[in-house]
Design a protein around this motif. Structure first.
Motif, PDB file in Angstrom:
ATOM      1  N   PRO A  15     -10.424  25.547   4.405  1.00  0.00           N
ATOM      2  CA  PRO A  15      -9.054  26.012   3.874  1.00  0.00           C
ATOM      3  C   PRO A  15      -9.152  27.364   3.146  1.00  0.00           C
ATOM      4  O   PRO A  15      -8.220  28.386   3.152  1.00  0.00           O
ATOM      5  CB  PRO A  15      -8.627  24.774   2.732  1.00  0.00           C
ATOM      6  N   PRO A  19      -5.959  32.003   4.259  1.00  0.00           N
ATOM      7  CA  PRO A  19      -5.013  33.268   3.947  1.00  0.00           C
ATOM      8  C   PRO A  19      -5.691  34.542   4.953  1.00  0.00           C
ATOM      9  O   PRO A  19      -4.680  35.201   5.216  1.00  0.00           O
ATOM     10  CB  PRO A  19      -5.823  33.446   2.548  1.00  0.00           C
ATOM     11  N   LEU A  20      -6.787  34.547   5.277  1.00  0.00           N
ATOM     12  CA  LEU A  20      -7.308  35.456   6.349  1.00  0.00           C
ATOM     13  C   LEU A  20      -6.583  35.358   7.628  1.00  0.00           C
ATOM     14  O   LEU A  20      -6.472  36.173   8.336  1.00  0.00           O
ATOM     15  CB  LEU A  20      -8.923  35.377   6.460  1.00  0.00           C
ATOM     16  N   GLN A  23      -2.976  36.118   7.391  1.00  0.00           N
ATOM     17  CA  GLN A  23      -2.989  37.680   7.383  1.00  0.00           C
ATOM     18  C   GLN A  23      -3.075  38.108   8.897  1.00  0.00           C
ATOM     19  O   GLN A  23      -2.381  39.149   9.435  1.00  0.00           O
ATOM     20  CB  GLN A  23      -3.799  37.979   6.417  1.00  0.00           C
ATOM     21  N   GLN A  65       3.304  30.006   8.065  1.00  0.00           N
ATOM     22  CA  GLN A  65       2.881  30.813   7.160  1.00  0.00           C
ATOM     23  C   GLN A  65       2.917  32.453   7.287  1.00  0.00           C
ATOM     24  O   GLN A  65       3.145  33.245   6.364  1.00  0.00           O
ATOM     25  CB  GLN A  65       1.570  30.429   6.596  1.00  0.00           C
ATOM     26  N   ASN A  91      -0.049  14.140   8.005  1.00  0.00           N
ATOM     27  CA  ASN A  91       1.051  14.975   8.731  1.00  0.00           C
ATOM     28  C   ASN A  91       1.415  14.276   9.871  1.00  0.00           C
ATOM     29  O   ASN A  91       0.948  13.478  10.516  1.00  0.00           O
ATOM     30  CB  ASN A  91       0.260  16.279   8.779  1.00  0.00           C
ATOM     31  N   TYR A 297      -9.303  40.325  14.463  1.00  0.00           N
ATOM     32  CA  TYR A 297      -9.895  39.846  13.285  1.00  0.00           C
ATOM     33  C   TYR A 297     -10.683  38.840  13.254  1.00  0.00           C
ATOM     34  O   TYR A 297     -10.466  37.694  13.840  1.00  0.00           O
ATOM     35  CB  TYR A 297      -8.748  39.741  12.230  1.00  0.00           C
ATOM     36  N   ASN A 330     -18.787  35.784   2.353  1.00  0.00           N
ATOM     37  CA  ASN A 330     -18.235  36.762   1.380  1.00  0.00           C
ATOM     38  C   ASN A 330     -18.783  38.024   1.400  1.00  0.00           C
ATOM     39  O   ASN A 330     -18.515  38.879   1.099  1.00  0.00           O
ATOM     40  CB  ASN A 330     -18.070  36.022   0.320  1.00  0.00           C
ATOM     41  N   ILE A 332     -19.680  40.653   3.076  1.00  0.00           N
ATOM     42  CA  ILE A 332     -19.769  41.772   3.915  1.00  0.00           C
ATOM     43  C   ILE A 332     -20.823  42.940   3.458  1.00  0.00           C
ATOM     44  O   ILE A 332     -20.605  43.378   2.215  1.00  0.00           O
ATOM     45  CB  ILE A 332     -18.302  42.277   4.159  1.00  0.00           C
TER      46      ILE A 332
ATOM     47  N   GLN B  16     -14.726  36.451  -3.063  1.00  0.00           N
ATOM     48  CA  GLN B  16     -14.156  35.445  -1.840  1.00  0.00           C
ATOM     49  C   GLN B  16     -13.144  36.331  -1.356  1.00  0.00           C
ATOM     50  O   GLN B  16     -12.508  35.942  -0.203  1.00  0.00           O
ATOM     51  CB  GLN B  16     -13.786  34.414  -2.546  1.00  0.00           C
ATOM     52  N   LEU B  18     -12.539  39.640  -1.016  1.00  0.00           N
ATOM     53  CA  LEU B  18     -12.800  40.686  -0.146  1.00  0.00           C
ATOM     54  C   LEU B  18     -12.726  40.662   1.335  1.00  0.00           C
ATOM     55  O   LEU B  18     -11.861  41.697   2.000  1.00  0.00           O
ATOM     56  CB  LEU B  18     -14.479  41.142  -0.522  1.00  0.00           C
ATOM     57  N   PRO B  19     -12.869  39.668   2.172  1.00  0.00           N
ATOM     58  CA  PRO B  19     -12.435  39.706   3.411  1.00  0.00           C
ATOM     59  C   PRO B  19     -10.965  40.015   3.658  1.00  0.00           C
ATOM     60  O   PRO B  19     -10.477  40.753   4.641  1.00  0.00           O
ATOM     61  CB  PRO B  19     -13.031  38.340   4.156  1.00  0.00           C
ATOM     62  N   LEU B  20     -10.299  39.436   2.855  1.00  0.00           N
ATOM     63  CA  LEU B  20      -8.563  39.690   2.976  1.00  0.00           C
ATOM     64  C   LEU B  20      -8.352  41.068   2.838  1.00  0.00           C
ATOM     65  O   LEU B  20      -7.442  41.582   3.332  1.00  0.00           O
ATOM     66  CB  LEU B  20      -8.113  38.557   1.879  1.00  0.00           C
ATOM     67  N   GLN B  23      -9.316  43.087   5.724  1.00  0.00           N
ATOM     68  CA  GLN B  23      -8.647  43.007   7.060  1.00  0.00           C
ATOM     69  C   GLN B  23      -6.923  43.789   6.570  1.00  0.00           C
ATOM     70  O   GLN B  23      -6.702  44.297   7.717  1.00  0.00           O
ATOM     71  CB  GLN B  23      -8.470  41.380   7.026  1.00  0.00           C
ATOM     72  N   ALA B  24      -6.560  43.592   5.342  1.00  0.00           N
ATOM     73  CA  ALA B  24      -5.534  44.228   4.926  1.00  0.00           C
ATOM     74  C   ALA B  24      -5.701  45.658   5.005  1.00  0.00           C
ATOM     75  O   ALA B  24      -4.548  46.452   5.635  1.00  0.00           O
ATOM     76  CB  ALA B  24      -4.888  43.817   3.635  1.00  0.00           C
ATOM     77  N   ARG B 296       1.416  45.583   2.860  1.00  0.00           N
ATOM     78  CA  ARG B 296       2.206  44.508   2.697  1.00  0.00           C
ATOM     79  C   ARG B 296       1.401  43.074   2.347  1.00  0.00           C
ATOM     80  O   ARG B 296       2.183  42.449   2.592  1.00  0.00           O
ATOM     81  CB  ARG B 296       3.383  44.546   3.785  1.00  0.00           C
ATOM     82  N   TYR B 297       0.265  43.177   2.298  1.00  0.00           N
ATOM     83  CA  TYR B 297      -0.435  41.784   2.307  1.00  0.00           C
ATOM     84  C   TYR B 297      -0.852  41.537   0.947  1.00  0.00           C
ATOM     85  O   TYR B 297      -1.644  42.462   0.161  1.00  0.00           O
ATOM     86  CB  TYR B 297      -1.662  41.859   3.131  1.00  0.00           C
ATOM     87  N   GLN B 329      -5.975  30.224  -4.572  1.00  0.00           N
ATOM     88  CA  GLN B 329      -5.170  31.067  -3.531  1.00  0.00           C
ATOM     89  C   GLN B 329      -5.431  30.239  -2.355  1.00  0.00           C
ATOM     90  O   GLN B 329      -4.846  31.063  -1.258  1.00  0.00           O
ATOM     91  CB  GLN B 329      -6.050  32.443  -3.715  1.00  0.00           C
ATOM     92  N   ASN B 330      -5.871  29.284  -2.007  1.00  0.00           N
ATOM     93  CA  ASN B 330      -5.944  28.565  -0.712  1.00  0.00           C
ATOM     94  C   ASN B 330      -4.718  27.681  -0.362  1.00  0.00           C
ATOM     95  O   ASN B 330      -4.720  27.656   0.835  1.00  0.00           O
ATOM     96  CB  ASN B 330      -7.329  27.981  -0.514  1.00  0.00           C
ATOM     97  N   ILE B 332      -1.881  27.766   0.551  1.00  0.00           N
ATOM     98  CA  ILE B 332      -0.394  28.081   0.844  1.00  0.00           C
ATOM     99  C   ILE B 332       0.296  27.043   1.489  1.00  0.00           C
ATOM    100  O   ILE B 332      -0.180  26.559   2.103  1.00  0.00           O
ATOM    101  CB  ILE B 332      -0.765  29.277   2.003  1.00  0.00           C
ATOM    102  N   PRO B 333       1.532  27.025   0.875  1.00  0.00           N
ATOM    103  CA  PRO B 333       2.515  25.859   1.345  1.00  0.00           C
ATOM    104  C   PRO B 333       2.636  26.020   2.685  1.00  0.00           C
ATOM    105  O   PRO B 333       2.748  27.079   3.090  1.00  0.00           O
ATOM    106  CB  PRO B 333       3.515  25.978   0.348  1.00  0.00           C
ATOM    107  N   ASP B 334       2.609  24.793   3.432  1.00  0.00           N
ATOM    108  CA  ASP B 334       2.958  24.649   4.619  1.00  0.00           C
ATOM    109  C   ASP B 334       4.362  23.922   4.750  1.00  0.00           C
ATOM    110  O   ASP B 334       4.754  22.836   4.301  1.00  0.00           O
ATOM    111  CB  ASP B 334       1.994  23.522   5.616  1.00  0.00           C
ATOM    112  N   ALA B 337       4.852  20.637   6.352  1.00  0.00           N
ATOM    113  CA  ALA B 337       4.325  19.530   5.653  1.00  0.00           C
ATOM    114  C   ALA B 337       5.188  18.737   4.740  1.00  0.00           C
ATOM    115  O   ALA B 337       6.328  19.144   4.741  1.00  0.00           O
ATOM    116  CB  ALA B 337       3.067  19.775   4.653  1.00  0.00           C
ATOM    117  N   LYS B 338       5.066  17.329   4.911  1.00  0.00           N
ATOM    118  CA  LYS B 338       5.791  16.473   4.048  1.00  0.00           C
ATOM    119  C   LYS B 338       6.202  17.170   2.801  1.00  0.00           C
ATOM    120  O   LYS B 338       4.940  17.522   1.852  1.00  0.00           O
ATOM    121  CB  LYS B 338       5.466  15.259   3.761  1.00  0.00           C
TER     122      LYS B 338
END
Lengths: 371, 371
Positions: A15, A19-20, A23, A65, A91, A297, A330, A332, B16, B18-20, B23-24, B296-297, B329-330, B332-334, B337-338
């Motif tokens: 999980p 986010p990656l 994105q 998302q 689900n 990516y 993490n 990199i 953790q 940083l990869p995000l 990528q952004a 925009r990320y 941060q992980n 993210i709502p789906d 999902a129910k």
């Protein structure tokens, strides 16, 4: 060692990597079709494999998302109306029958859903279903010629060979470090024992070249090869060989196993690939890395672990399990940092190889259909 | 409540994330200048603040990992030749003097470095240095008019007000939930006690509106406002008021504090913003969220924590510290999902507000310089 353009297993990603993935999907959508709202996802036909369906659920969730309306259209004949499928994690997925839309039936969608993009997670091993053909102003990704009815491992590894050699030259390493030997062999019929001699010669050739490299680098292990159906996928049609003589004495069971791949297709061309020892271990079990990309990516990966198999065996087999996020993803490396200040980071290396393989795939697809 | 276009504190982001961030940055570069190789980063002038310099090191590292050659050009007059600066974590930065390049001196770079893009991490509180003006075919980001010599909090919050109202209408919530009250007040001179009455009236107005909302939602706390220099940044020129009468009795120290902001600029316009109680706590200390975006990320965030301050105080002050990745941060709502199956996720909400603020910033910048 393989490149999958219709990846399952997104549900194995930790999980923490979501986010990656989201994105990367956002960036991909922006490039392909910035106005995209509706996306149709076409999964594999087999609707009862809940493990695979959890992969679809994860993929759909990533795309949702990223801001899209995502619905699932199935090629299965069994699903004639929108059908909820319950998943083990609580689900559920709504699987709907595909439908051609518009006056001229030029577009593909669901009865009340006209998507601008269509994402295939079906590898088309059985060929192209007519309902997917001749679409009007819709993006179908990957293109139809990326399906296993067209794709050949030998084409992919020929392209990878070029890419890896050029990259190895740039960074000044032995290309063998990132590119195992391979050779392809056509007109093999395991049932009728045709082409056995050619196959043996090819295996011998790869074993010899590998043995030379093993001597050069002082590797004490015994070289082996993996014989794979050139058009095969899904872990089917795969055999490990460390002595060419083994191919003479194949029993009926082994020959049957090698003859038929997914969707009941018969094998005639095979790829002989240098076997790479699986040296990494997770909890004492041999573990091989799997890297996931969305667009260009690298979004994450995991280890495929098999407690009952040895380091020279195919781990994509019943009994395998997955250990998400065993990678130290993490750290990199920072080129500006003092040398040696970062811990060793295998995942970064795997990510580089994955990116080279993606480059190779694009070469491969360009060559198999320049349009 | 604020939007910073020249963020410090990248070093507070958890590794953790940083990869995000990388990528952004990759996606941003691809959009702006896909051929970009060289990027010049221009930091703030103050070269001795190692905390800030670690932010620069982190930012440079993110951009390098995105595939760019990154070098640092300083506006400081003290640095006349390339100078290594040691950082507390053992890394070091090479700070180099800026130089105009080319026959017509139309480009900005370093003596041996001609960048295609220039990233400002200097908020230009002191105005635009001539060396940054009239650049030829180089991307300067953010644009010069995003500096604090042009920017006004009142413009930003006027734009945010519009964006937040439209968004609140779409999702059917009270806009006050994501948009605190504010009012601006010009021609104030704290030194000479000019404009005190107008300021008091404005404070009263915001307090009254807030009190009404507090009653509507059954909030028992006492409303307060934060008075901020309209052109101020860096946590300077900020004062908390919960009774208009306080403004009458300001002592010399407080008046001095409110008169001068970064680079010694005098304050004449102020923003009176509804204070928002800091209800989140990290280890019993009040904590306010800070969200980071690249392009925009939303790439991450952290809590700004102050053990010695109350929930109605400005936490951007000496003694503050940072708790990276207190966010979940992980998850993210789906949407698929129910309902109720995902845990509450404040970070997602903060990310939505951050994205609205980014939209508001782009409106604000468009209006302050339509070119």
């Amino acid at each position: 060692v393989d490149t999958n353009l219709f990846p399952g297993g997104f549900n194995n990603l930790s999980p923490q990597m979501l986010p990656l993935a989201v994105q990367a999907a956002m960036a991909a959508i922006e490039k392909i079709c910035p106005e995209a709202k509706n996306l149709l996802l076409i999964p594999e036909r087999h609707t009862r494999n809940t493990f695979y369906l959890q992969n679809i659920a994860r993929l759909a969730s990533i795309l949702r998302q990223a801001g899209l309306n995502v619905r699932l259209g199935t090629l299965s004949d069994e699903i004639k109306k929108p059908t909820w499928i319950e998943l083990p994690d609580g689900n559920r997925l709504l699987m709907e029958p595909l439908s051609r839309l518009g006056l001229k039936k030029q577009r593909l969608g669901l009865k009340d859903f006209d998507p601008c993009s269509i994402l295939l997670n079906n590898d088309l091993s059985a060929g192209i279903p007519p309902i997917l053909e001749n679409l009007h102003e819709q993006y179908l990704l990957p293109g139809l010629h990326a399906g296993w009815h067209v794709r050949r491992k030998s084409n992919h590894f020929a392209a990878y060979d070029e890419v890896a050699k050029r990259f190895a030259k740039v960074v000044d390493i032995d290309p063998w470090m990132i590119n195992p030997y391979f050779v392809s062999c056509s007109n093999v019929n395991f049932h009728e024992r045709k082409g056995e001699d050619e196959l043996q010669t090819a295996v011998e050739q790869v074993l010899k070249k590998t043995a030379k490299k093993y001597r050069e680098y002082g590797i004490k292990e015994k070289p082996y090869v993996v014989v794979k159906a050139d058009a095969g996928t899904y872990g089917m049609g795969v055999m490990v060989v460390n002595d060419p003589a083994q191919l003479k004495g194949l029993n009926r069971k082994d020959r049957n196993k090698m003859s038929i791949v997914k969707e009941g297709l018969e094998v005639s061309d095979v790829l002989i690939q240098e076997g790479v020892y699986t040296f990494e271990k997770v909890n004492e079990a041999v573990a091989e890395p799997v890297v996931y990309m969305i667009d260009r990516y690298v979004i994450g990966g995991f280890y495929r672990v098999h407690t009952d198999r040895g380091p020279d065996e195919n781990l994509n087999a019943p009994g395998m399990h997955f250990v998400p996020l065993a990678f130290e993803q993490n750290s990199i490396p920072d080129l500006g940092a003092k040398p040696g200040s970062a811990p060793p980071n295998r995942f970064y290396l795997y990510g580089v190889v994955a990116r080279l393989a993606l480059l190779a795939s694009s070469l491969e697809l360009e060559r198999s259909d320049p349009n």
